[in-house]
Design a protein around this motif. Structure first.
Motif, PDB file in Angstrom:
ATOM      1  N   LYS A  70       0.830  -1.210   0.000  1.00 61.13           N
ATOM      2  CA  LYS A  70       0.000   0.000   0.000  1.00 61.13           C
ATOM      3  C   LYS A  70       0.863   1.259   0.000  1.00 61.13           C
ATOM      4  O   LYS A  70       0.694   2.140  -0.831  1.00 61.13           O
ATOM      5  CB  LYS A  70      -0.941  -0.006   1.207  1.00 61.13           C
ATOM      6  N   PHE A  71       1.803   1.336   0.965  1.00 62.23           N
ATOM      7  CA  PHE A  71       2.540   2.600   1.056  1.00 62.23           C
ATOM      8  C   PHE A  71       3.554   2.784  -0.059  1.00 62.23           C
ATOM      9  O   PHE A  71       3.926   3.908  -0.390  1.00 62.23           O
ATOM     10  CB  PHE A  71       3.185   2.793   2.434  1.00 62.23           C
ATOM     11  N   ARG A  72       3.990   1.680  -0.693  1.00 66.62           N
ATOM     12  CA  ARG A  72       4.968   1.811  -1.783  1.00 66.62           C
ATOM     13  C   ARG A  72       4.415   2.621  -2.946  1.00 66.62           C
ATOM     14  O   ARG A  72       5.161   3.287  -3.666  1.00 66.62           O
ATOM     15  CB  ARG A  72       5.439   0.432  -2.272  1.00 66.62           C
ATOM     16  N   ASN A  73       3.083   2.584  -3.117  1.00 68.37           N
ATOM     17  CA  ASN A  73       2.487   3.335  -4.221  1.00 68.37           C
ATOM     18  C   ASN A  73       2.577   4.838  -4.003  1.00 68.37           C
ATOM     19  O   ASN A  73       2.486   5.615  -4.960  1.00 68.37           O
ATOM     20  CB  ASN A  73       1.026   2.920  -4.409  1.00 68.37           C
ATOM     21  N   THR A  74       2.749   5.249  -2.749  1.00 69.36           N
ATOM     22  CA  THR A  74       2.896   6.685  -2.480  1.00 69.36           C
ATOM     23  C   THR A  74       4.336   7.149  -2.715  1.00 69.36           C
ATOM     24  O   THR A  74       4.614   8.344  -2.669  1.00 69.36           O
ATOM     25  CB  THR A  74       2.490   7.019  -1.033  1.00 69.36           C
TER      26      THR A  74
END
Length: 309
Positions: A129-133
């Motif tokens: 999830k956070f890698r996409n940010t």
């Protein structure tokens, strides 16, 4: 006649020190009357250091990711600190040379074993999830890691394997730069088009990279090794230290990084791409680009099977 006390000797030494820089000893000593005692948190600047972690999401494991990479950058700085001393020492002794190489290797040993922190320290679901940010940022964009490479070996050993026959020590740095092995991570050699990942990286660091390439062309670790007396170049302890350094950085460290990436990128649904969009498997795996700092210290058989699992 009585001998001088330690107190008198210190005062005399201070007098000599400040006289050499045209300063008054009394002024500096008086300044000590008003200075605060030093404490750990001010010396280490812990408040500033511990406030450098800024999350982009509400996912707690992102903090692990941030801190882990910051620790990496601190260790890279320690490595460069040692390399700078070694490469800028005009005639290093074999003992000095060996000790510096061993120190650098120990830092990379620590980096290699630390992958368990990230590899086993984050939930895959949170990471995905956070890698996409983070897109299009990437660990690829660590300038310090590139500095380590430039200062470790001759530039030809960092050139994409496909283009080494067309580049030599007389090739302009700007041309060699376009054929560094990591360009393959985001450059289409058919069209010459570069990814946003590399374009941003170069906007920030290209001129500094070119200066570094030029500075270390004749004083990188391999060149300093070749400047040692022939007898010293045959020193077994030094050769083993050099080989360990080469293997640790270009195989052990790289494979640790690669395996950690595989765990997260390949273990969940997604595109399987790195955050920067690079072809990370071919960019990272040592068997593809054959990054070898000191090829002359390895046998033909070892070179032939470099990076094979």
């Amino acid at each position: 006649m009585t001998s001088k006390t330690n107190h008198d000797q210190v005062i005399d030494a201070l007098e000599e020190k400040f006289k050499a820089i045209n300063q008054k000893t009394e002024t500096h000593l008086e300044g000590l009357l008003w200075s605060k005692p030093l404490n750990y948190w001010d010396y280490i600047q812990t408040d500033a250091l511990l406030n450098l972690q800024t999350q982009r999401t509400i996912l707690p494991d992102e903090m692990v990711f941030i801190m882990y990479h910051q620790v990496n950058e601190l260790l890279f700085k320690m490595i460069l600190w040692e390399i700078n001393q070694l490469c800028h020492t005009e005639k290093p002794s074999t003992e000095f040379f060996t000790e510096k190489v061993r120190r650098i290797s120990r830092y990379f040993d620590m980096l290699t074993t630390s992958f368990d922190i990230m590899g086993d320290g984050m939930e895959v679901a949170q990471y995905m999830k956070f890698r996409n940010t983070l897109t299009p940022a990437s660990g690829f964009q660590s300038a310090q890691y590139r500095f380590i490479e430039f200062s470790s070996t001759d530039l030809i050993n960092l050139i994409d394997y496909r283009f080494r026959d067309s580049i030599d020590r007389n090739t302009p740095y700007s041309h060699a730069f376009e054929h560094l092995y990591w360009q393959a991570a985001g450059k289409d050699y058919q069209t010459g088009e570069k990814s946003f990942l590399i374009l941003e990286f170069e906007r920030k660091y290209r001129e500094e990279f070119l200066r570094y390439m030029k500075e270390y062309n004749t004083i990188n670790i391999w060149q300093k090794f070749k400047q040692l007396p022939n007898e010293d170049q045959m020193n077994e302890a030094l050769i083993q230290a050099m080989r360990h350094y080469d293997y640790t950085i270009n195989i052990t460290w790289v494979m640790g990084h690669l395996n950690a990436a595989k765990k997260y990128i390949e273990s969940a649904n997604g595109t399987g791409e790195a955050t920067g969009g690079s072809d990370w498997k071919k960019y990272m795996h040592p068997k593809y680009q054959r990054r070898i700092f000191f090829p002359k210290l390895w046998s033909e058989e070892e070179l032939k099977h470099w990076g094979e699992e």
